[in-house]
Design an enzyme around this catalytic site. Structure first.
Site, PDB file in Angstrom:
ATOM      1  N   GLU A   1      -7.657   2.017  -3.082  1.00 51.92           N
ATOM      2  CA  GLU A   1      -8.278   1.825  -1.765  1.00 51.92           C
ATOM      3  C   GLU A   1      -9.181   3.008  -1.483  1.00 51.92           C
ATOM      4  OE1 GLU A   1      -5.729   0.776   1.486  1.00 51.92           O
ATOM      5  OE2 GLU A   1      -4.574  -0.636   0.275  1.00 51.92           O
TER       6      GLU A   1
ATOM      7  N   GLU B   1       0.860  -1.181   0.000  1.00 54.41           N
ATOM      8  CA  GLU B   1       0.000   0.000   0.000  1.00 54.41           C
ATOM      9  C   GLU B   1       0.898   1.232   0.000  1.00 54.41           C
ATOM     10  OE1 GLU B   1      -2.633   0.467   3.404  1.00 54.41           O
ATOM     11  OE2 GLU B   1      -3.547   2.255   2.505  1.00 54.41           O
TER      12      GLU B   1
ATOM     13  N   ASN C   1      -4.435   5.114  -2.033  1.00 54.26           N
ATOM     14  CA  ASN C   1      -5.651   5.548  -1.351  1.00 54.26           C
ATOM     15  C   ASN C   1      -6.243   6.722  -2.111  1.00 54.26           C
ATOM     16  OD1 ASN C   1      -5.765   4.091   1.444  1.00 54.26           O
ATOM     17  ND2 ASN C   1      -3.618   4.637   1.137  1.00 54.26           N
TER      18      ASN C   1
ATOM     19  N   GLU D   1      -5.526  -5.271   8.071  1.00 52.60           N
ATOM     20  CA  GLU D   1      -4.485  -4.249   8.224  1.00 52.60           C
ATOM     21  C   GLU D   1      -4.194  -4.009   9.692  1.00 52.60           C
ATOM     22  OE1 GLU D   1      -5.912  -0.712   6.219  1.00 52.60           O
ATOM     23  OE2 GLU D   1      -6.982  -0.055   7.996  1.00 52.60           O
TER      24      GLU D   1
HETATM   25  P1  C2E Z   1      -5.201   3.620   5.769  1.00 51.64           P
HETATM   26  O1  C2E Z   1      -5.356   3.670   4.297  1.00 51.64           O
HETATM   27  O2  C2E Z   1      -6.163   2.774   6.517  1.00 51.64           O
HETATM   28  O3  C2E Z   1      -3.709   3.184   6.023  1.00 51.64           O
HETATM   29  C1  C2E Z   1      -3.295   2.379   7.082  1.00 51.64           C
HETATM   30  C2  C2E Z   1      -2.635   3.204   8.173  1.00 51.64           C
HETATM   31  O4  C2E Z   1      -2.252   2.343   9.224  1.00 51.64           O
HETATM   32  C3  C2E Z   1      -1.357   3.891   7.739  1.00 51.64           C
HETATM   33  O5  C2E Z   1      -1.270   5.107   8.477  1.00 51.64           O
HETATM   34  C4  C2E Z   1      -0.267   2.927   8.200  1.00 51.64           C
HETATM   35  O6  C2E Z   1       0.986   3.529   8.391  1.00 51.64           O
HETATM   36  C5  C2E Z   1      -0.869   2.475   9.498  1.00 51.64           C
HETATM   37  N1  C2E Z   1      -0.408   1.154   9.910  1.00 51.64           N
HETATM   38  C6  C2E Z   1       0.015   0.149   9.128  1.00 51.64           C
HETATM   39  N2  C2E Z   1       0.321  -0.962   9.846  1.00 51.64           N
HETATM   40  C7  C2E Z   1       0.072  -0.630  11.122  1.00 51.64           C
HETATM   41  C8  C2E Z   1       0.203  -1.365  12.355  1.00 51.64           C
HETATM   42  O7  C2E Z   1       0.576  -2.538  12.412  1.00 51.64           O
HETATM   43  N3  C2E Z   1      -0.169  -0.696  13.487  1.00 51.64           N
HETATM   44  C9  C2E Z   1      -0.598   0.596  13.471  1.00 51.64           C
HETATM   45  N4  C2E Z   1      -0.916   1.164  14.630  1.00 51.64           N
HETATM   46  N5  C2E Z   1      -0.734   1.310  12.322  1.00 51.64           N
HETATM   47  C10 C2E Z   1      -0.394   0.697  11.169  1.00 51.64           C
HETATM   48  P2  C2E Z   1      -0.840   6.476   7.781  1.00 51.64           P
HETATM   49  O8  C2E Z   1       0.225   6.202   6.791  1.00 51.64           O
HETATM   50  O9  C2E Z   1      -0.609   7.456   8.857  1.00 51.64           O
HETATM   51  O10 C2E Z   1      -2.147   6.849   6.979  1.00 51.64           O
HETATM   52  C11 C2E Z   1      -3.333   7.177   7.640  1.00 51.64           C
HETATM   53  C12 C2E Z   1      -4.463   7.328   6.672  1.00 51.64           C
HETATM   54  O11 C2E Z   1      -4.240   8.439   5.809  1.00 51.64           O
HETATM   55  C13 C2E Z   1      -4.611   6.128   5.738  1.00 51.64           C
HETATM   56  O12 C2E Z   1      -5.323   5.121   6.386  1.00 51.64           O
HETATM   57  C14 C2E Z   1      -5.370   6.751   4.585  1.00 51.64           C
HETATM   58  O13 C2E Z   1      -6.745   6.822   4.880  1.00 51.64           O
HETATM   59  C15 C2E Z   1      -4.818   8.143   4.563  1.00 51.64           C
HETATM   60  N6  C2E Z   1      -3.781   8.207   3.517  1.00 51.64           N
HETATM   61  C16 C2E Z   1      -2.495   7.814   3.546  1.00 51.64           C
HETATM   62  N7  C2E Z   1      -1.878   8.052   2.386  1.00 51.64           N
HETATM   63  C17 C2E Z   1      -2.808   8.611   1.570  1.00 51.64           C
HETATM   64  C18 C2E Z   1      -2.791   9.087   0.208  1.00 51.64           C
HETATM   65  O14 C2E Z   1      -1.791   9.029  -0.508  1.00 51.64           O
HETATM   66  N8  C2E Z   1      -3.967   9.620  -0.280  1.00 51.64           N
HETATM   67  C19 C2E Z   1      -5.095   9.691   0.486  1.00 51.64           C
HETATM   68  N9  C2E Z   1      -6.199  10.221  -0.074  1.00 51.64           N
HETATM   69  N10 C2E Z   1      -5.143   9.234   1.743  1.00 51.64           N
HETATM   70  C20 C2E Z   1      -4.017   8.704   2.290  1.00 51.64           C
HETATM   71 MG    MG Z   2      -7.384   1.482   6.885  1.00 47.44          MG
HETATM   72 MG    MG Z   3      -5.599   2.328   2.870  1.00 47.17          MG
END
Ligand code: C2E
Ligand code: MG
Ligand code: MG
Length: 394
Positions: free
Chosen positions: A133, A43, A101, A220
């Site tokens: 996603e 991802e 995403n 996830e």
């Molecule tokens: P998401 O798409 O549900 O992504 C999963 C989030 O969980 C990511 O946070 C990831 O770093 C985190 N994560 C992964 N494995 C674990 C784990 O084992 N434990 C915990 N506690 N967390 C884990 P991140 O990178 O901070 O992203 C947060 C949200 O921001 C994402 O949720 C997504 O909704 C959004 N996002 C991230 N990148 C993009 C992007 O390029 N475009 C858009 N529109 N949204 C994004």
């Molecule tokens: Mg998620």
């Molecule tokens: Mg995602």
């Protein structure tokens, strides 16, 4: 490895200049198949490498970007990055899929799907290399427009994954209307799964529902070996989380892929899902008979919908059996499933035809008895296979 930090909200102007200076970069978090143990993709998660050498997490700047009307341009820019990454990753692993995403608002115009369309038609990427996603929660407003865009993307062969499943917004009705090919179980659901049997049953049902609807299940936020192992047992198909790896820059992800690591895996959960599918198939046939018996000739078309046979092979269990299940062909009990499974499918189709053509009900009960016999045969061989797979794990 640097971890993203959280700090005071940046302004829309700061984010806009970060975009101009190319300070937004994608990190990649591997996804592993719980059925084979192989890395199957990653991802893409956006990070902001700010001028003070800090790595900022999306929760710090995405809400401001969206409020400032910058999200759409940002998504286009990040999409281009992910497409470039696909081309890069393909050199060492041609079968991997990278997911991006997108916010539902990104899909209220035609821009994203037409950009992806031109990447595909120009031959830059293959449909299996890129996935979308989307979190359904916000789809509410312009549901029809977003639905049409998702339909467009999936007709191009791009898989659409429903993100954060279980967060409370997603209804089963919505789910079945949208062309999702996978459910991503929310990390909260995954975390709670080890705290009570009730919470674990939520995961079991979600995995079973995904399967019934013809979708893959992906967990996830998998952080521990306990969570990882339970997911294998439930038949969940893919996992992503810190237990496997944190998100990392593209070059590190490519090194990770080149290591060709294998994670623990088993199809034992899928075998159970197949048992469940067989019982459901038998029950669907029984339902047709029930409605015919009750309904003086008028029966809802959905009940005899041939999508009950969802593929050339017949039904969900057969999709697994003739698909990835074939990796288990070295088990005698696996091979023993094939003949009765085919027979069961033939009998089921025959019964459906007979019910529709209004043949006498005595013939139906004979058919149902045969169906019962063959489904019991399949189920008992599948149970034998489960024992064999359990022995393999020990
Ligand atoms: P998401 O798409 O549900 O992504 C999963 C989030 O969980 C990511 O946070 C990831 O770093 C985190 N994560 C992964 N494995 C674990 C784990 O084992 N434990 C915990 N506690 N967390 C884990 P991140 O990178 O901070 O992203 C947060 C949200 O921001 C994402 O949720 C997504 O909704 C959004 N996002 C991230 N990148 C993009 C992007 O390029 N475009 C858009 N529109 N949204 C994004
Ligand atoms: Mg998620
Ligand atoms: Mg995602």
């Amino acid at each position: 490895m640097t971890h993203p930090i959280h700090h005071d909200s940046p302004t829309a102007e700061q984010i806009a200049s970060a975009m101009e200076r190319d300070e937004l970069v994608m990190y990649y978090q591997p996804k592993v198949s719980l059925l084979t143990g192989n890395v199957v993709g990653a991802e893409a998660l956006v990070r902001w490498n700010d001028p003070h050498s800090r790595v900022l997490s999306p929760s710090v700047f995405l809400p401001q970007a969206e409020a400032g009307g910058l999200l759409h341009d940002m998504t286009v820019q990040l999409l281009d990055d992910v497409v470039a990454a696909c081309i890069n990753v393909r050199r060492c692993a041609p079968d991997l899929a990278l997911s991006i995403n997108v916010a539902p608002n990104d899909l209220t115009s035609h821009a994203i799907s037409s950009r992806i369309g031109s990447y595909l038609s120009g031959g830059s990427i293959q449909p299996h290399e890129l996935q979308i996603e989307i979190t359904e929660s916000i789809v509410m407003d312009k549901f029809d427009v977003v639905l049409a865009e998702l339909g467009e993307l999936s007709s191009m062969g791009i898989k659409v994954l429903m993100d954060d499943f279980g967060t409370g917004y997603s209804s089963i009705d919505r789910l079945s209307q949208m062309p999702f090919s996978a459910l991503k179980l929310d990390q909260g659901v995954v975390r709670r799964m080890t705290t009570s049997s009730q919470n674990l049953n939520t995961v079991r049902s979600a995995v079973a529902m995904a399967r019934e609807l013809g979708m893959t299940s992906i967990a996830e936020g998998v952080e521990s070996i306990e969570q990882y192992n339970i997911l294998i047992a439930t038949g969940c198909e893919e996992a992503q989380g810190f237990y496997i790896s944190r998100p990392m820059p593209l070059n590190q992800f490519i090194d990770f892929v080149k290591e060709d690591r294998h994670f623990p895996s088993s199809q034992i959960g899928c075998v159970h899902q197949a048992v469940f599918n067989i019982l459901r198939y038998r029950k669907s046939l029984l339902d047709i008979a029930v409605c015919h018996a009750l309904g003086s000739g008028s029966v809802a078309p959905s009940i005899t919908d041939t999508r009950l046979s969802s593929s050339d092979h017949g039904f969900r269990a057969a999709e697994w059996y003739f698909g990835i299940g074939q990796l288990l062909n070295y088990h005698e009990s696996f091979r023993a499933v094939e003949a009765p499974l085919i027979k069961l499918n033939e009998l089921g189709s025959a019964l459906q035809r007979e019910l529709v053509s209004g043949s006498p009900s005595r013939a139906h009960s004979d058919r149902l008895r045969d169906i019962d016999n063959y489904s019991s045969l399949v189920v008992s061989e599948l149970h034998r296979l489960e024992s064999a797979l359990l022995a393999e794990l020990a």
